[in-house]
Design an enzyme around this catalytic site. Structure first.
Site: not given
Ligand code: NAD
Ligand code: ZN
Length: 249
Positions: A101-102, A119, A152, A193-194
């Site tokens: 979401v960044d 998301h 809003c 992503t996990s």
């Molecule tokens: P998650 O946190 O479940 O999994 C992230 C995975 O990436 C982990 O398995 C971790 O081991 C791996 N990882 C982290 N850094 C790494 C690197 N540098 N190199 C290799 N692997 C690396 O993330 P997800 O599956 O995206 O699910 C989390 C939810 O949270 C999403 O729905 C998302 O919307 C939200 N979220 C978004 C942000 C963002 O926008 N940056 C941050 C945190 C969570």
């Molecule tokens: Zn409204």
């Protein structure tokens, strides 16, 4: 076959990214070893939409946190986000689906028309009542000017960052685009992503059922490793540029 060869041979690559691609930009993930929820499981419960709607103090604290942090002032895309541009220049990118979401894929220069933010985004706000949207910064300016829980402007309803919290439904159009990408691609490349958040993670079985190859790039095991054609364990910043040939010599 290596991940690099699978991509060389593909004409349509769908990418699914998660929080792991942004950790090297300084944004913690949720479930990695240093993840927000790994370190503080209570934070996961608080991210439910019901808490946001029913607890005005939670909303006020949230706005203060966002306003103080100046959210993206010091956050830049990293090597991983930029590496994916190679798929566009090689004319192979079908769709870039991100759970993040960044907004860092667009900040890195990815074609906005090919990016699907399943998301949502923290760069905008949305009214929970009438659906009106506005840039996040406008809402934060109101908070900094003294409004503790800015309503809003159109209907007086509750404003929230335009992200999908637990308990909220995904946008049908985004979900459709993710599904079509999984069905139409030759290769699905999952990065950082996990693969534990549904329905997005279902892109993996959908791609497999449509005879696509699946590449998983992640530091740790994921929920769908058994469906992967190739798994690449390692730091995304190290391995992704090689896999997509981002630095041809
Ligand atoms: P998650 O946190 O479940 O999994 C992230 C995975 O990436 C982990 O398995 C971790 O081991 C791996 N990882 C982290 N850094 C790494 C690197 N540098 N190199 C290799 N692997 C690396 O993330 P997800 O599956 O995206 O699910 C989390 C939810 O949270 C999403 O729905 C998302 O919307 C939200 N979220 C978004 C942000 C963002 O926008 N940056 C941050 C945190 C969570
Ligand atoms: Zn409204």
């Amino acid at each position: 076959m290596t991940a690099q060869q699978l991509i060389d041979d593909a004409s349509a690559v769908a990418v699914l990214t998660g929080a792991g691609i942004s950790t090297d930009s300084g944004i913690p993930d949720f479930r990695g070893p240093q993840g927000v929820w790994t370190r503080n499981p209570a934070a996961e419960k608080k991210s439910h939409i019901d808490t946001y709607v029913n607890d005005v103090d939670h909303r006020k604290a949230n706005w203060q946190r966002l306003a103080k942090k100046q959210i993206w002032a010091e956050v830049d895309p990293n090597v991983g986000h930029r590496a994916l541009l190679a798929l566009e220049s090689r004319d192979k990118l079908h769709t870039l689906v991100t759970q993040n979401v960044d907004g860092l894929h667009q900040a890195a220069g990815s074609n906005e028309d090919l990016v699907v933010e399943v998301h949502g985004t923290t760069r905008r706000v949305k009214c929970l009542d009438c659906g009106d949207g506005a840039p996040m910064q406008k809402a934060l300016d109101r908070v900094l000017a003294g409004e503790e829980d800015p309503p809003c402007k159109t209907c007086g309803g509750i404003l929230k960052s335009a992200t999908i919290s637990f308990g909220q439904s995904l946008e049908v159009e985004s979900l459709d685009r993710a599904q079509v990408a999984a069905q139409q691609c030759d290769v699905l490349l999952c990065v950082g992503t996990s693969l534990g958040v549904f329905p997005v993670a279902n892109m993996v079985p959908i791609a497999r059922n449509s005879h696509a190859q699946v590449i998983i790039v992640n530091a740790e095991p994921t929920g769908f490793d058994e469906l992967a054609t190739v798994i690449v364990r390692g730091s995304i910043s190290d391995v992704l540029p090689v896999i997509v040939r981002a630095n041809p010599d």
